[in-house]
Design a protein around this motif. Structure first.
Motif, PDB file in Angstrom:
ATOM      1  N   LYS A 118      12.361  -4.942  -3.925  1.00  0.00           N
ATOM      2  CA  LYS A 118      12.627  -3.756  -4.744  1.00  0.00           C
ATOM      3  C   LYS A 118      11.369  -3.303  -5.480  1.00  0.00           C
ATOM      4  CE  LYS A 118      15.818  -2.061  -8.308  1.00  0.00           C
ATOM      5  NZ  LYS A 118      16.937  -2.424  -9.218  1.00  0.00           N
ATOM      6  N   LEU A 119      10.613  -4.259  -5.997  1.00  0.00           N
ATOM      7  CA  LEU A 119       9.363  -3.922  -6.690  1.00  0.00           C
ATOM      8  C   LEU A 119       8.379  -3.251  -5.740  1.00  0.00           C
ATOM      9  CD1 LEU A 119       8.853  -7.189  -8.783  1.00  0.00           C
ATOM     10  CD2 LEU A 119       9.405  -4.929  -9.700  1.00  0.00           C
ATOM     11  N   VAL A 120       8.241  -3.820  -4.540  1.00  0.00           N
ATOM     12  CA  VAL A 120       7.277  -3.288  -3.578  1.00  0.00           C
ATOM     13  C   VAL A 120       7.701  -1.918  -3.077  1.00  0.00           C
ATOM     14  CG1 VAL A 120       6.056  -3.742  -1.425  1.00  0.00           C
ATOM     15  CG2 VAL A 120       6.614  -5.635  -2.937  1.00  0.00           C
ATOM     16  N   GLN A 121       8.995  -1.710  -2.917  1.00  0.00           N
ATOM     17  CA  GLN A 121       9.475  -0.387  -2.497  1.00  0.00           C
ATOM     18  C   GLN A 121       9.147   0.670  -3.546  1.00  0.00           C
ATOM     19  OE1 GLN A 121      13.563  -1.540  -1.781  1.00  0.00           O
ATOM     20  NE2 GLN A 121      13.308  -1.427   0.446  1.00  0.00           N
ATOM     21  N   ARG A 122       9.242   0.304  -4.816  1.00  0.00           N
ATOM     22  CA  ARG A 122       8.821   1.231  -5.889  1.00  0.00           C
ATOM     23  C   ARG A 122       7.334   1.533  -5.776  1.00  0.00           C
ATOM     24  NH1 ARG A 122      10.333  -1.482 -11.351  1.00  0.00           N
ATOM     25  NH2 ARG A 122       9.028   0.235 -12.117  1.00  0.00           N
ATOM     26  N   ALA A 123       6.544   0.508  -5.442  1.00  0.00           N
ATOM     27  CA  ALA A 123       5.102   0.706  -5.296  1.00  0.00           C
ATOM     28  C   ALA A 123       4.790   1.650  -4.141  1.00  0.00           C
ATOM     29  CB  ALA A 123       4.413  -0.642  -5.080  1.00  0.00           C
ATOM     30  N   ILE A 124       5.538   1.522  -3.039  1.00  0.00           N
ATOM     31  CA  ILE A 124       5.299   2.382  -1.872  1.00  0.00           C
ATOM     32  C   ILE A 124       5.634   3.838  -2.196  1.00  0.00           C
ATOM     33  CG2 ILE A 124       6.075   2.872   0.488  1.00  0.00           C
ATOM     34  CD1 ILE A 124       6.452  -0.164   0.838  1.00  0.00           C
ATOM     35  N   ILE A 125       6.661   4.045  -3.008  1.00  0.00           N
ATOM     36  CA  ILE A 125       7.002   5.415  -3.424  1.00  0.00           C
ATOM     37  C   ILE A 125       5.870   6.012  -4.263  1.00  0.00           C
ATOM     38  CG2 ILE A 125       8.588   6.769  -4.853  1.00  0.00           C
ATOM     39  CD1 ILE A 125      10.809   4.809  -3.994  1.00  0.00           C
ATOM     40  N   LEU A 126       5.290   5.189  -5.143  1.00  0.00           N
ATOM     41  CA  LEU A 126       4.199   5.674  -5.990  1.00  0.00           C
ATOM     42  C   LEU A 126       2.920   5.913  -5.195  1.00  0.00           C
ATOM     43  CD1 LEU A 126       4.742   3.305  -9.051  1.00  0.00           C
ATOM     44  CD2 LEU A 126       5.027   5.781  -9.057  1.00  0.00           C
ATOM     45  N   ALA A 127       2.632   5.017  -4.216  1.00  0.00           N
ATOM     46  CA  ALA A 127       1.398   5.118  -3.422  1.00  0.00           C
ATOM     47  C   ALA A 127       1.758   4.861  -1.965  1.00  0.00           C
ATOM     48  CB  ALA A 127       0.361   4.119  -3.920  1.00  0.00           C
ATOM     49  N   PRO A 128       2.188   5.887  -1.232  1.00  0.00           N
ATOM     50  CA  PRO A 128       2.657   5.699   0.152  1.00  0.00           C
ATOM     51  C   PRO A 128       1.604   5.108   1.087  1.00  0.00           C
ATOM     52  CG  PRO A 128       3.291   7.865  -0.687  1.00  0.00           C
ATOM     53  CD  PRO A 128       2.337   7.275  -1.678  1.00  0.00           C
ATOM     54  N   ASP A 129       0.307   5.322   0.818  1.00  0.00           N
ATOM     55  CA  ASP A 129      -0.754   4.828   1.688  1.00  0.00           C
ATOM     56  C   ASP A 129      -1.340   3.502   1.224  1.00  0.00           C
ATOM     57  OD1 ASP A 129      -0.326   7.124   3.051  1.00  0.00           O
ATOM     58  OD2 ASP A 129      -2.184   8.127   2.473  1.00  0.00           O
ATOM     59  N   PHE A 130      -0.664   2.835   0.305  1.00  0.00           N
ATOM     60  CA  PHE A 130      -1.182   1.588  -0.261  1.00  0.00           C
ATOM     61  C   PHE A 130      -0.882   0.450   0.716  1.00  0.00           C
ATOM     62  CE2 PHE A 130      -1.010  -1.462  -4.113  1.00  0.00           C
ATOM     63  CZ  PHE A 130      -2.331  -1.832  -3.880  1.00  0.00           C
ATOM     64  N   ILE A 131      -1.874   0.040   1.484  1.00  0.00           N
ATOM     65  CA  ILE A 131      -1.697  -0.930   2.565  1.00  0.00           C
ATOM     66  C   ILE A 131      -1.172  -2.277   2.068  1.00  0.00           C
ATOM     67  CG2 ILE A 131      -2.965  -2.275   4.304  1.00  0.00           C
ATOM     68  CD1 ILE A 131      -4.661   0.299   4.732  1.00  0.00           C
ATOM     69  N   PRO A 132      -1.704  -2.873   0.974  1.00  0.00           N
ATOM     70  CA  PRO A 132      -1.161  -4.162   0.511  1.00  0.00           C
ATOM     71  C   PRO A 132       0.332  -4.100   0.198  1.00  0.00           C
ATOM     72  CG  PRO A 132      -3.277  -3.759  -0.522  1.00  0.00           C
ATOM     73  CD  PRO A 132      -2.908  -2.501   0.208  1.00  0.00           C
ATOM     74  N   ALA A 133       0.820  -2.941  -0.244  1.00  0.00           N
ATOM     75  CA  ALA A 133       2.250  -2.802  -0.530  1.00  0.00           C
ATOM     76  C   ALA A 133       3.069  -2.873   0.749  1.00  0.00           C
ATOM     77  CB  ALA A 133       2.514  -1.487  -1.256  1.00  0.00           C
ATOM     78  N   LEU A 134       2.600  -2.196   1.803  1.00  0.00           N
ATOM     79  CA  LEU A 134       3.315  -2.229   3.081  1.00  0.00           C
ATOM     80  C   LEU A 134       3.285  -3.617   3.704  1.00  0.00           C
ATOM     81  CD1 LEU A 134       2.088   1.180   4.525  1.00  0.00           C
ATOM     82  CD2 LEU A 134       4.436   0.602   3.913  1.00  0.00           C
ATOM     83  N   VAL A 135       2.138  -4.295   3.581  1.00  0.00           N
ATOM     84  CA  VAL A 135       2.020  -5.643   4.142  1.00  0.00           C
ATOM     85  C   VAL A 135       2.980  -6.595   3.438  1.00  0.00           C
ATOM     86  CG1 VAL A 135       0.462  -7.601   4.444  1.00  0.00           C
ATOM     87  CG2 VAL A 135      -0.346  -5.293   4.910  1.00  0.00           C
ATOM     88  N   LEU A 136       3.008  -6.542   2.111  1.00  0.00           N
ATOM     89  CA  LEU A 136       3.903  -7.420   1.356  1.00  0.00           C
ATOM     90  C   LEU A 136       5.363  -7.065   1.620  1.00  0.00           C
ATOM     91  CD1 LEU A 136       4.277  -9.675  -0.692  1.00  0.00           C
ATOM     92  CD2 LEU A 136       4.056  -7.984  -2.522  1.00  0.00           C
ATOM     93  N   ALA A 137       5.646  -5.790   1.739  1.00  0.00           N
ATOM     94  CA  ALA A 137       7.019  -5.366   2.031  1.00  0.00           C
ATOM     95  C   ALA A 137       7.484  -5.933   3.368  1.00  0.00           C
ATOM     96  CB  ALA A 137       7.104  -3.846   2.044  1.00  0.00           C
ATOM     97  N   SER A 138       6.588  -5.974   4.366  1.00  0.00           N
ATOM     98  CA  SER A 138       6.958  -6.533   5.672  1.00  0.00           C
ATOM     99  C   SER A 138       7.269  -8.017   5.561  1.00  0.00           C
ATOM    100  CB  SER A 138       5.828  -6.298   6.675  1.00  0.00           C
ATOM    101  OG  SER A 138       4.699  -7.115   6.362  1.00  0.00           O
ATOM    102  N   GLN A 139       6.551  -8.731   4.699  1.00  0.00           N
ATOM    103  CA  GLN A 139       6.804 -10.164   4.519  1.00  0.00           C
ATOM    104  C   GLN A 139       8.150 -10.404   3.846  1.00  0.00           C
ATOM    105  OE1 GLN A 139       3.455 -11.540   2.270  1.00  0.00           O
ATOM    106  NE2 GLN A 139       1.961 -11.035   3.862  1.00  0.00           N
ATOM    107  N   LEU A 140       8.466  -9.563   2.857  1.00  0.00           N
ATOM    108  CA  LEU A 140       9.699  -9.764   2.108  1.00  0.00           C
ATOM    109  C   LEU A 140      10.925  -9.252   2.860  1.00  0.00           C
ATOM    110  CD1 LEU A 140       8.379  -8.733  -1.418  1.00  0.00           C
ATOM    111  CD2 LEU A 140       8.998 -11.034  -0.672  1.00  0.00           C
ATOM    112  N   ALA A 141      10.742  -8.254   3.720  1.00  0.00           N
ATOM    113  CA  ALA A 141      11.871  -7.657   4.427  1.00  0.00           C
ATOM    114  C   ALA A 141      12.144  -8.321   5.762  1.00  0.00           C
ATOM    115  CB  ALA A 141      11.632  -6.170   4.644  1.00  0.00           C
TER     116      ALA A 141
END
Length: 459
Positions: free
Chosen positions: A266-289
């Protein structure tokens, strides 16, 4: 313009009165016991004016003599102020030139001439810090705190003192002491006028200690005070949310917990909404999802990775893309990589990703085609892939060794670069400098030259 006009009117009036008196001759008689003085009206008026002028001169002279001590003191104060200001200017110039001894001498002279001024004390403290005389610097900063608060909107000496003590404590690694100085500063300031530097300093300490939620609150306060632009605040919030998500992901490595995983995602999804091109957020989201394939979270992240690959391909996105679709064979993974790289076929990262997946799937000709152009001026990654290709396809250990030898002198690949050099992965806070979001993706030579000009959120 007004004064010349007034003089003309005054002279005109005097002329009119003189003509009027000349047209009306008469006598003035002054009788005093035993005496009688007779003269014309014009003469009498003239004598009266002369006497009035003499009395006025005498009165002004008397007032000048009476006020001489005060004027002398005022003159002395003016001279001391001029000498003090000149000494301050000299101290500032000497500090800029690195002449510590001269800067300290000039600052002390300014302090002697301007004892109630905060700037000389600040100059002495700064010179002492540059000379590594921390005891004297601390003494002068404390003297600034002891000065009375100004009635005008100029810099508060107490704030200057606390800021100096804070920066000294932070440089020495005394975070508890630094936090104490910040809290004193914020407590002494008005409710709506919290100093931006103090909020930034507290933000740096909270983020450095991993207090992510407190750091997020401070970002909001900094935006309200104009300390951070709204666009920069979005990125900063995303960084803090990912940092908190990373700390939760570390807990999962020791003990799987569905609640913690959901909270981190949930935290990382909020981060992706704030910064859609933020690569570390997408990478971490893939690990958690990846462990929650029944939900729609993984599908949304896959689509975001595909969209981002069109604009900004990144090697970390390949592993994230595959992690969201686990249980695939090497050939199936190759097809997934083909699907991803088709979004941006001509990019260097697309060819490298395709070659790596093809080698794992033992599709040698596909790998050679992908690496054909890159092998002409190979980077270290290309050299290693070519070595794997020669071993896998031809079992040619000699040629593979040649490629590994070339990797030692080949051009560097893009990587994460921080304030102190290359890093294996992105980090929210630089461990050495405490900077927030200081790691950037790029080539070492280019990034290090630009990183030297960068600054932390608080210097």
């Amino acid at each position: 313009m007004r004064r010349p006009l007034f003089n003309i009117i005054l002279l005109t009036l005097i002329g009119v009165v003189a003509i009027w008196l000349g047209d009306r001759p008469g006598d003035l008689v002054l009788r005093w016991p035993g005496y009688e003085l007779r003269t014309s009206v014009a003469t009498g008026i003239g004598v009266t004016l002369v006497i009035f002028f003499i009395l006025l001169v005498l009165w002004r002279g008397y007032a000048w003599l009476i006020n001489w001590p005060e004027r002398f003191k005022a003159m002395r104060r003016k001279q001391k102020k001029a000498r003090g200001e000149s000494a301050m200017a000299g101290s500032l110039m000497s500090l800029a030139e690195g002449n510590i001894a001269e800067a300290n001498r000039a600052a002390l002279e300014a302090q002697n001439n301007l004892p109630d001024n905060a700037l000389p004390l600040l100059l002495v403290a700064q010179a002492a810090r540059m000379d590594n005389n921390h005891r004297l610097a601390k003494e002068k900063y404390e003297a600034l705190i002891a000065l009375p608060a100004p009635t005008s909107k100029q810099n508060n000496p107490k704030e200057l003192g606390y800021r100096g003590l804070f920066s000294m404590a932070l440089a020495e690694g005394k975070k508890d002491e630094a936090r104490e100085h910040l809290e004193h500063t914020l407590a002494a300031s008005g409710t709506k006028n919290k100093p931006v530097w103090a909020l930034r300093g507290l933000f740096q300490i909270e983020a450095g200690e991993g207090n992510w939620q407190e750091a997020l609150k401070l970002v909001d306060r900094l935006v309200a005070r104009g300390g951070i632009e709204k666009t920069d605040a979005k990125r900063l919030r995303a960084v803090l949310l990912v940092a908190e998500g990373q700390s939760l992901a570390l807990q999962l490595t020791e003990n799987e917990n569905a609640k913690i995983r959901a909270q981190g995602l949930k935290l990382v999804q909020r981060a992706i909404i704030l910064a859609p091109d933020f690569i570390p957020a997408l990478v971490l989201a893939s690990q958690l999802a990846s462990a929650n394939m029944s939900g729609s979270a993984a599908h949304k992240i896959i689509k975001r990775i595909e969209q981002l690959w069109k604009r900004n391909p990144h090697p970390d996105l390949v592993s994230a893309y595959l992690a969201l679709q686990p249980g695939k064979s090497a050939l199936q993974s190759l097809k997934l990589v083909q699907k991803l790289t088709s979004k941006n076929r001509t990019h260097f990262e697309s060819r490298i990703a395709l070659a790596g997946a093809a080698i794992k799937a033992r599709r040698w000709s596909m790998a050679r085609v992908a690496l054909r152009e890159e092998a002409e001026t190979p980077t270290r990654r290309v050299c290693r892939l070519m070595a794997d290709l020669e071993i896998g396809e031809n079992e040619d250990a000699g040629l593979a060794r040649e490629w590994m030898d070339r990797a030692l002198t080949a051009g560097p690949d893009a990587c994460w670069i921080g304030p102190t050099g290359e890093a294996t992965s992105w980090q929210a806070v630089c461990p050495e400098t405490g900077q927030i979001d200081a790691f950037k993706w790029g080539y070492p030579g280019q990034m290090m030259s630009s990183a030297s000009a960068g600054t932390a959120l608080i210097g």
